[in-house]
Design a protein around this motif. Structure first.
Motif, short mmCIF file in Angstrom:
data_model
loop_
_atom_site.label_atom_id
_atom_site.label_comp_id
_atom_site.label_asym_id
_atom_site.label_seq_id
_atom_site.Cartn_x
_atom_site.Cartn_y
_atom_site.Cartn_z
N ARG A 182 0.82 -1.22 0.00
CA ARG A 182 0.00 0.00 0.00
C ARG A 182 0.85 1.27 0.00
O ARG A 182 0.32 2.36 -0.20
CB ARG A 182 -0.91 0.02 1.23
N GLU A 183 2.14 1.14 0.24
CA GLU A 183 3.01 2.31 0.38
C GLU A 183 3.32 2.98 -0.96
O GLU A 183 3.43 2.32 -1.99
CB GLU A 183 4.31 1.92 1.07
N GLU A 184 3.46 4.30 -0.89
CA GLU A 184 3.82 5.09 -2.06
C GLU A 184 4.96 6.04 -1.69
O GLU A 184 5.17 6.36 -0.52
CB GLU A 184 2.63 5.91 -2.56
N GLY A 185 5.70 6.46 -2.70
CA GLY A 185 6.77 7.42 -2.49
C GLY A 185 6.84 8.40 -3.65
O GLY A 185 6.45 8.07 -4.77
N VAL A 186 7.35 9.59 -3.37
CA VAL A 186 7.49 10.61 -4.41
C VAL A 186 8.95 10.69 -4.83
O VAL A 186 9.84 10.89 -3.98
CB VAL A 186 7.02 11.99 -3.91
N VAL A 187 9.22 10.54 -6.11
CA VAL A 187 10.58 10.58 -6.62
C VAL A 187 10.76 11.79 -7.55
O VAL A 187 9.80 12.34 -8.07
CB VAL A 187 10.93 9.29 -7.39
N LYS A 188 12.03 12.13 -7.74
CA LYS A 188 12.34 13.28 -8.60
C LYS A 188 13.50 12.90 -9.51
O LYS A 188 14.52 12.40 -9.04
CB LYS A 188 12.70 14.49 -7.73
N ASP A 189 13.33 13.13 -10.82
CA ASP A 189 14.40 12.79 -11.76
C ASP A 189 15.38 13.95 -11.91
O ASP A 189 15.29 14.97 -11.22
CB ASP A 189 13.82 12.35 -13.11
N LYS A 196 4.62 10.26 -8.20
CA LYS A 196 4.25 9.40 -7.07
C LYS A 196 4.14 7.96 -7.57
O LYS A 196 3.45 7.68 -8.55
CB LYS A 196 2.92 9.83 -6.45
N LEU A 197 4.85 7.04 -6.87
CA LEU A 197 4.91 5.66 -7.31
C LEU A 197 4.66 4.70 -6.15
O LEU A 197 4.95 5.00 -4.99
CB LEU A 197 6.29 5.35 -7.91
N LEU A 198 4.15 3.52 -6.48
CA LEU A 198 4.02 2.45 -5.51
C LEU A 198 5.40 1.88 -5.19
O LEU A 198 6.35 2.06 -5.96
CB LEU A 198 3.13 1.34 -6.05
N LEU A 199 5.51 1.19 -4.06
CA LEU A 199 6.80 0.63 -3.66
C LEU A 199 7.38 -0.28 -4.74
O LEU A 199 8.58 -0.23 -5.03
CB LEU A 199 6.65 -0.15 -2.35
N SER A 200 6.54 -1.11 -5.35
CA SER A 200 7.02 -2.01 -6.40
C SER A 200 7.60 -1.24 -7.58
O SER A 200 8.58 -1.68 -8.20
CB SER A 200 5.88 -2.92 -6.88
N GLU A 201 7.04 -0.08 -7.86
CA GLU A 201 7.54 0.75 -8.95
C GLU A 201 8.84 1.46 -8.54
O GLU A 201 9.71 1.70 -9.38
CB GLU A 201 6.48 1.78 -9.35
N LEU A 202 8.97 1.76 -7.28
CA LEU A 202 10.20 2.39 -6.79
C LEU A 202 11.39 1.46 -6.99
O LEU A 202 12.48 1.90 -7.36
CB LEU A 202 10.06 2.75 -5.30
N PHE A 203 11.17 0.18 -6.73
CA PHE A 203 12.25 -0.79 -6.92
C PHE A 203 12.67 -0.86 -8.39
O PHE A 203 13.83 -1.10 -8.69
CB PHE A 203 11.81 -2.17 -6.43
N HIS A 204 11.72 -0.64 -9.27
CA HIS A 204 12.05 -0.62 -10.69
C HIS A 204 12.93 0.59 -11.04
O HIS A 204 13.85 0.47 -11.86
CB HIS A 204 10.75 -0.57 -11.52
N LYS A 205 12.69 1.71 -10.40
CA LYS A 205 13.42 2.94 -10.71
C LYS A 205 14.89 2.90 -10.29
O LYS A 205 15.71 3.62 -10.86
CB LYS A 205 12.74 4.13 -10.04
N ILE A 206 15.25 2.08 -9.28
CA ILE A 206 16.65 2.05 -8.86
C ILE A 206 17.53 1.29 -9.85
O ILE A 206 18.75 1.25 -9.71
CB ILE A 206 16.82 1.44 -7.45
N ARG A 207 16.91 0.74 -10.88
CA ARG A 207 17.68 0.04 -11.90
C ARG A 207 18.07 0.96 -13.06
O ARG A 207 18.87 0.58 -13.91
CB ARG A 207 16.87 -1.13 -12.46
N GLY A 208 17.49 2.15 -13.10
CA GLY A 208 17.67 3.02 -14.26
C GLY A 208 18.99 3.78 -14.31
O GLY A 208 19.74 3.84 -13.34
N GLN A 209 19.24 4.40 -15.46
CA GLN A 209 20.48 5.14 -15.68
C GLN A 209 20.46 6.53 -15.05
O GLN A 209 21.51 7.12 -14.80
CB GLN A 209 20.73 5.27 -17.19
N ASP A 210 19.29 7.08 -14.79
CA ASP A 210 19.16 8.41 -14.19
C ASP A 210 19.52 8.33 -12.71
O ASP A 210 18.75 7.86 -11.88
CB ASP A 210 17.72 8.91 -14.37
N LYS A 211 20.73 8.81 -12.36
CA LYS A 211 21.22 8.69 -10.99
C LYS A 211 20.35 9.45 -10.00
O LYS A 211 20.07 8.97 -8.89
CB LYS A 211 22.67 9.16 -10.87
#
Length: 320
Positions: A182-189, A196-211
């Motif tokens: 149920r958790e969400e977090g706000v990220v900034k590129d 705003k993304l779900l926790l499962s989506e946050l884990f996906h973002k740590i794989r990307g090239q955008d540091k």
């Protein structure tokens, strides 16, 4: 890598049942109950299958028919587990899953007398069954059962452990999982754009090239994990305590013994592999050092171990 945006979140469950009121559900359950009750009534008080290969083949054939029958309640359990995956907040689905679980455990307990009684037969009779041509189809399963016999408890004790599994393990794990889902977090590129993304989506973002994006996602992941750390601690302690009690009762000598027996893996192989990998820990160290260089960094932060460095557009034949 598959983007979360391309993953289907709507499934055609009508391939299993038309809907929750599909008459096939009740019909399957009634047939399953009829088979189980007939089996128990026929075999529960008999012991001839413990000495006669022909009788043993008959009872194993009939039990296999129950276990693998499409009429078993496992299909309904599968149906509702898929519905639950799409909406974990639906209490009606959760209640249905709990009822199905109780129903299945009842019949697991009703039918387990076969394996329990077989596990107690003398060694000479075990050897006879393992070379019987009538039982060729079941040789592997019987061999595994006999090897694991010393860890099988009485029928009453096995029933208690089956009943306790949900309260001592499953409920704890599902509780923490639902909290996190149920958790969400706000990220900034790197451009400053927020999302705003779900926790499962946050884990996906740590794989990307955008540091900037992956660091932002990691910060939110850590915040969420810290929020639920106390709950997770109690969950883990409960699960470990249940595991310890189970292992002590079954007289396992090491925590992973039950898993190794289930997977037919020699403990010595696992120990040898563990020693070999530990001895060459420098390989992973060098790998992460190289990965940091390729990313243009002095060192990797913990969450950057999983960063994708790119893609390989090559095709390999089966022989290659």
């Amino acid at each position: 890598m598959i983007s979360p945006k391309t993953i289907k979140t709507k499934w055609d469950l009508s391939l299993i049942y038309k809907d929750e009121k599909d008459p096939k559900i009740l019909l399957q359950k009634q047939n399953f109950v009829r088979k189980c009750d007939a089996f128990t009534q026929k075999w529960k008080r008999r012991d001839d299958y413990l000495t006669d290969p022909s009788a043993l083949k008959q009872i194993l054939d009939e039990k296999e028919d129950i276990d693998e029958s499409p009429e078993s309640d496992y299909q309904e359990a599968y149906y509702y587990s898929l519905k639950n995956s799409l909406n974990q907040d639906d209490t009606e689905i959760t209640a249905k899953i709990n009822k199905i679980h109780d129903f299945l455990i009842k019949y697991v307990n009703e039918l387990q007398f076969v394996e329990i009684k077989l596990s107690k037969i003398p060694k000479d009779k075990q050897k006879e069954f393992l070379v019987s041509s009538l039982l060729t189809k079941y040789h592997k399963d019987l061999k595994k059962l006999f090897e694991n016999a010393k860890h099988i408890l009485s029928e009453d004790a096995e029933k208690v452990l089956n009943l306790m599994g949900k309260t001592s393990y499953t409920n704890w794990v599902e509780m923490t999982s639902q909290f996190l889902d149920r958790e969400e977090g706000v990220v900034k590129d790197k451009t400053g754009k927020k999302e705003k993304l779900l926790l499962s989506e946050l884990f996906h973002k740590i794989r990307g090239q955008d540091k900037a994006l992956r660091d932002s996602a990691a910060k939110e992941i850590n915040r969420i994990m810290k929020k639920h750390a106390d709950t997770a601690e109690h969950e883990l302690n409960a699960v470990l305590e249940y595991k310890k009690i189970n292992d002590d009762l079954r007289k396992f000598k090491r925590p992973d013994e039950q898993r190794l027996i289930g997977g037919e893996i020699d403990a010595q192989i696992v120990d040898t592999l563990t020693k070999a990998v530990t001895k060459r820990a420098d390989i992973s160290k060098n790998y992460y050092h190289l990965k940091a260089q390729l990313l243009g960094q002095k060192k990797l932060r913990y969450h950057e171990r999983v960063v994708n460095l790119g893609s390989i557009d090559l095709n390999f034949t089966y022989k290659e």
